[in-house]
Write a protein that holds these residues in place. Structure first.
Motif, PDB file in Angstrom:
ATOM      1  N   VAL A 211       0.838  -1.216   0.000  1.00 54.94           N
ATOM      2  CA  VAL A 211       0.000   0.000   0.000  1.00 54.94           C
ATOM      3  C   VAL A 211       0.867   1.257   0.000  1.00 54.94           C
ATOM      4  N   MET A 212       1.796   1.337   0.957  1.00 52.18           N
ATOM      5  CA  MET A 212       2.632   2.534   1.092  1.00 52.18           C
ATOM      6  C   MET A 212       3.889   2.405   0.225  1.00 52.18           C
ATOM      7  N   ASN A 213       3.670   2.267  -1.080  1.00 59.14           N
ATOM      8  CA  ASN A 213       4.807   2.166  -2.000  1.00 59.14           C
ATOM      9  C   ASN A 213       5.362   3.562  -2.302  1.00 59.14           C
ATOM     10  N   THR A 214       6.498   3.592  -2.969  1.00 57.37           N
ATOM     11  CA  THR A 214       7.174   4.863  -3.245  1.00 57.37           C
ATOM     12  C   THR A 214       6.286   5.821  -4.035  1.00 57.37           C
ATOM     13  N   ARG A 215       5.573   5.279  -5.030  1.00 61.17           N
ATOM     14  CA  ARG A 215       4.732   6.124  -5.872  1.00 61.17           C
ATOM     15  C   ARG A 215       3.633   6.804  -5.059  1.00 61.17           C
ATOM     16  N   LEU A 216       2.949   6.036  -4.185  1.00 64.69           N
ATOM     17  CA  LEU A 216       1.875   6.614  -3.383  1.00 64.69           C
ATOM     18  C   LEU A 216       2.419   7.659  -2.419  1.00 64.69           C
ATOM     19  N   CYS A 217       3.570   7.377  -1.818  1.00 59.00           N
ATOM     20  CA  CYS A 217       4.170   8.335  -0.873  1.00 59.00           C
ATOM     21  C   CYS A 217       4.467   9.670  -1.560  1.00 59.00           C
ATOM     22  N   ILE A 218       5.038   9.604  -2.773  1.00 60.10           N
ATOM     23  CA  ILE A 218       5.352  10.832  -3.513  1.00 60.10           C
ATOM     24  C   ILE A 218       4.075  11.573  -3.891  1.00 60.10           C
ATOM     25  N   GLN A 219       3.041  10.806  -4.326  1.00 53.99           N
ATOM     26  CA  GLN A 219       1.765  11.424  -4.692  1.00 53.99           C
ATOM     27  C   GLN A 219       1.106  12.100  -3.490  1.00 53.99           C
ATOM     28  N   LEU A 220       1.134  11.421  -2.336  1.00 56.25           N
ATOM     29  CA  LEU A 220       0.547  12.002  -1.119  1.00 56.25           C
ATOM     30  C   LEU A 220       1.289  13.271  -0.710  1.00 56.25           C
ATOM     31  N   ALA A 221       2.628  13.213  -0.738  1.00 55.64           N
ATOM     32  CA  ALA A 221       3.426  14.383  -0.350  1.00 55.64           C
ATOM     33  C   ALA A 221       3.166  15.549  -1.304  1.00 55.64           C
ATOM     34  N   ALA A 222       3.145  15.272  -2.604  1.00 56.00           N
ATOM     35  CA  ALA A 222       2.889  16.329  -3.595  1.00 56.00           C
ATOM     36  C   ALA A 222       1.499  16.928  -3.401  1.00 56.00           C
ATOM     37  N   GLY A 223       0.512  16.058  -3.145  1.00 50.68           N
ATOM     38  CA  GLY A 223      -0.848  16.536  -2.895  1.00 50.68           C
ATOM     39  C   GLY A 223      -0.925  17.438  -1.674  1.00 50.68           C
ATOM     40  N   CYS A 224      -0.177  17.071  -0.624  1.00 49.75           N
ATOM     41  CA  CYS A 224      -0.155  17.888   0.605  1.00 49.75           C
ATOM     42  C   CYS A 224       0.416  19.281   0.334  1.00 49.75           C
ATOM     43  N   TRP A 225       1.490  19.338  -0.471  1.00 50.62           N
ATOM     44  CA  TRP A 225       2.149  20.617  -0.736  1.00 50.62           C
ATOM     45  C   TRP A 225       1.329  21.507  -1.666  1.00 50.62           C
ATOM     46  N   ILE A 226       0.588  20.898  -2.596  1.00 47.85           N
ATOM     47  CA  ILE A 226      -0.093  21.671  -3.638  1.00 47.85           C
ATOM     48  C   ILE A 226      -1.526  22.055  -3.266  1.00 47.85           C
ATOM     49  N   SER A 227      -2.213  21.199  -2.495  1.00 49.71           N
ATOM     50  CA  SER A 227      -3.665  21.346  -2.270  1.00 49.71           C
ATOM     51  C   SER A 227      -4.092  22.709  -1.738  1.00 49.71           C
ATOM     52  N   GLY A 228      -3.310  23.291  -0.834  1.00 50.12           N
ATOM     53  CA  GLY A 228      -3.731  24.551  -0.219  1.00 50.12           C
ATOM     54  C   GLY A 228      -3.505  25.786  -1.067  1.00 50.12           C
ATOM     55  N   MET A 229      -2.775  25.650  -2.171  1.00 48.09           N
ATOM     56  CA  MET A 229      -2.382  26.841  -2.948  1.00 48.09           C
ATOM     57  C   MET A 229      -3.550  27.572  -3.614  1.00 48.09           C
TER      58      MET A 229
END
Length: 313
Positions: free
Chosen positions: A141-159
């Motif tokens: 579940v917590m593969n590299t791709r998902l981790c990067i997607q989650l982190a990117a989503g966290c940084w971008i979502s509030g903009m």
């Protein structure tokens, strides 16, 4: 103090800059406060930088949990750097004017990074939920791709949301006193100086707070309800203690950050006081980021071992 930065529009006087009062009400403590905040800022920079370095270089910390911790530490450096350097400069000078554009920019980055912190803490809670409640599925579940997607989503979502929100606030006319009784351009003190109708913006504050703060907080609580339930079913006390230890640091940080944030932005306008608002702002903008590296280092054996190895080199 005399108001500056005025321009006439018909019979209405509006302002093109604010005066950040900060801690001007305690002139004898300016030097002491400068020293205290400088030390705290350096602790935050050094502590979080060490965490970023060891999560990158230590092979034992190449896991999703520490990937998010590295992101969180970098975020904390950015978050405090929006407010503290300006505060330190203001404590050293008499001229504390800040243009509306600079004020809007500071508010925007403060709101975006605050939203990012809420989302990253939620992603960290999800990581702990999968690790403890579905340990066999965790690597899948917590593969590299998902981790990067989650982190990117966290940084971008509030903009995008905060661009519109900040624009709405600074579209209001500011025609009263231009003395901002705070040490940075936070939403409540800026709104106090607006002389237009602020009802829509105050409503938006509650809506955005629910979306960005309350919902992530409830998701974290839901994750930890499942985590605690799973831990209590473990057969051995040693297993329970080990599982709790991997979550306790994150839970303490969540309580500190969300607690002060929710109290600041969700309390009724009638209960807003300058002293309490400033204290709460100091707590979640400076004090909490200072404690976070300490909490993660002192309460996490893996981080402590990696830190000792790094420092011994």
């Amino acid at each position: 103090m005399e108001c500056t930065g005025q321009k006439e529009q018909g019979n209405l006087t509006t302002f093109v800059e604010f005066i950040l009062l900060g801690f001007a009400d305690v002139p004898d403590l300016q030097g002491f406060l400068f020293g205290v905040f400088l030390v705290i800022y350096l602790i935050i920079l050094i502590g979080n930088s060490l965490i970023i370095i060891i999560t990158k270089v230590d092979p034992s910390l190449q896991t999703p949990m520490y990937f998010f911790l590295g992101n969180f530490s970098f975020l904390e450096i950015c978050y405090v750097s929006v407010t503290v350097p300006r505060l330190l400069v203001d404590l050293c000078q008499q001229n504390r004017n800040i243009s509306l554009l600079a004020c809007a920019t500071q508010m925007y980055f403060f709101l975006v990074l605050g939203a990012t912190e809420c989302f990253i803490l939620t992603a960290m809670a999800y990581d702990r939920y999968v690790a403890i409640c579905n340990p066999l599925m965790y690597p899948l579940v917590m593969n590299t791709r998902l981790c990067i997607q989650l982190a990117a989503g966290c940084w971008i979502s509030g903009m995008p949301v905060n661009i519109g929100f900040t624009y709405l606030i600074f579209s209001l006319p500011f025609c009263g006193p231009n003395q901002l009784d705070h040490f940075f351009c936070d939403v409540p003190p800026v709104l106090k100086l607006a002389c237009g109708n602020t009802f829509i913006i105050e409503l938006l504050i509650y809506v955005i707070t629910v979306l960005v703060v309350t919902i992530p907080f409830l998701l974290i609580l839901g994750s930890y309800a499942q985590i605690i339930s799973t831990i209590l079913k473990l057969p051995s006390a040693t297993g329970q203690a080990k599982a709790f230890s991997t979550c306790s640091s994150h839970l303490m940080v969540v309580a500190l950050f969300f607690g002060s944030g929710i109290i600041t932005y969700m309390r009724p306008k009638s209960s807003h006081s300058v002293g309490m608002g400033r204290f709460l702002s100091l707590f979640y903008t400076i004090v909490t980021p200072m404690f976070n590296p300490m909490i993660y280092c002192l309460r996490n054996k893996d981080v402590m071992v990696a830190l000792r190895k790094f420092l011994s080199k």
